[in-house]
Design an enzyme around this catalytic site. Sequence first.
Site, PDB file in Angstrom:
ATOM      1  N   ALA A 151      41.824  25.888  48.908  1.00  0.00           N
ATOM      2  CA  ALA A 151      42.189  25.877  50.323  1.00  0.00           C
ATOM      3  C   ALA A 151      41.823  24.552  50.970  1.00  0.00           C
ATOM      4  CB  ALA A 151      41.497  27.017  51.047  1.00  0.00           C
ATOM      5  N   GLN A 188      50.838  29.527  45.041  1.00  0.00           N
ATOM      6  CA  GLN A 188      49.912  30.644  44.918  1.00  0.00           C
ATOM      7  C   GLN A 188      50.002  31.524  46.158  1.00  0.00           C
ATOM      8  OE1 GLN A 188      45.526  30.927  45.364  1.00  0.00           O
ATOM      9  NE2 GLN A 188      45.526  31.355  43.172  1.00  0.00           N
ATOM     10  N   CYS A 214      39.725  34.836  45.165  1.00  0.00           N
ATOM     11  CA  CYS A 214      39.027  34.249  46.308  1.00  0.00           C
ATOM     12  C   CYS A 214      37.849  35.129  46.728  1.00  0.00           C
ATOM     13  CB  CYS A 214      39.992  34.076  47.479  1.00  0.00           C
ATOM     14  SG  CYS A 214      39.231  33.273  48.907  1.00  0.00           S
ATOM     15  N   LYS A 217      45.374  34.835  39.016  1.00  0.00           N
ATOM     16  CA  LYS A 217      44.047  34.251  38.849  1.00  0.00           C
ATOM     17  C   LYS A 217      43.031  35.246  39.401  1.00  0.00           C
ATOM     18  CE  LYS A 217      41.473  29.936  39.562  1.00  0.00           C
ATOM     19  NZ  LYS A 217      40.288  30.361  40.304  1.00  0.00           N
ATOM     20  N   GLY A 238      36.065  27.492  35.411  1.00  0.00           N
ATOM     21  CA  GLY A 238      34.657  27.537  35.768  1.00  0.00           C
ATOM     22  C   GLY A 238      33.827  26.515  35.023  1.00  0.00           C
ATOM     23  N   ARG A 296      36.857  22.533  41.247  1.00  0.00           N
ATOM     24  CA  ARG A 296      35.893  21.631  41.885  1.00  0.00           C
ATOM     25  C   ARG A 296      35.643  20.359  41.079  1.00  0.00           C
ATOM     26  NH1 ARG A 296      30.757  24.658  42.346  1.00  0.00           N
ATOM     27  NH2 ARG A 296      31.519  25.652  40.442  1.00  0.00           N
TER      28      ARG A 296
END
EC number: 1.3.1.-
Length: 381
Positions: A27, A81, A112, A152, A215, A239
């Site tokens: 986001a 998505q 999420c 996901k 991850g 990330r």
Amino acid sequence: MTTLAPSSTLKIGPYAVQPPVVLAPMAGITNAPFRTLCREFSGGKGLFVSEMITTRALVERNEKTMQLIHFDATETPRSIQLYGVDPVTVGKAVRMIADENLADHIDLNFGCPVPKVTRKGGGSALPYKRPLLRAILNEAVSNAGALPVTMKMRKGIDDDHITFLDAGRIAVDEGVSAIALHGRTAAQHYGGTADWDAIARLKEHVPEIPVLGNGDIWSADDALRMVRETGCDGVVVGRGCLGRPWLFGDLVAAFEGGGACATPTLKEVAGVMRRHAELLGEWIGDETRGVIDFRKHVAWYLKGFAVGSEMRKKLAITSSLAEMDAHLGELDLDQPWPVGADGPRGRTSGNNRVVLPEGWLKDPYDCAGVSAEAELDTSGG
């Protein structure tokens, strides 16, 4: 850098994704400008997914949402998505995408963990309600036509409410083309260490379709190690690419069997920062708003470099490209890539209480009370 030749090409419906690398939807991050940067570094290889689009907002043609589904002419396949809680609304959104040729691939968000999503029963809360998950997947696949639908998800809500194996089997039954698993529960958010063993278990549980792991991928070596250790068919990077869009170049090189990891100087990093801000301004249609939107990226790009707190503050309140150029010009741009600049970035909080609708955990098969009112009316997370 370790290299690994993948045993086969990742297939998402009719699309070959080689190397098997996917940009995770984030986001406020994975908008068209950031996807452009990542694709440039990858040479156009990989799959790059939009930030989260709310099905209700899409069906209602919300102005912000319609901007978020804009794709550059060079993006292919175009991946959206979707987030939704109501099967009917999800079905309408998917049909709209298919009928109006708005995308080539649809990914559904069941991962999420943020409260404003889970308190409505969405995101990582939803797979606990098995019949609701099945109904949403059925509506999505039934209305997608030739478009592949993927999903996901996370391991579950918390260690006492693990859902990923049941969700994986439901996905196979309903015709989902691939599954991505983030090896954390919703309660973990982004804290602790991702459970790669869960990714391996899911791969063994649903051999019929591709499984992607997500991850703690901070480098190309991490991605190769995940594939080796879990047997997953590809990786989803989130990330790890914050302030590091060149990571996708590293990933391509690693999966294709050669090349060293990028170690840009601060001058080169500053150039990427400038281009990122400029692309945002062009996309938004306003230079000032583009530079302001870029501010969130400053700390990620500068991680590890010797840049004083005052200069970091200046860059974090910049409101024009000229001002940004002036501040970047004051830096010691000859600095080499710093040791320790890689590693965790972004949110790292964990062990959170998951905010859920009242009585949500009483019965995984009781879906009463979940309706269209649970749909968020804005996109972007």
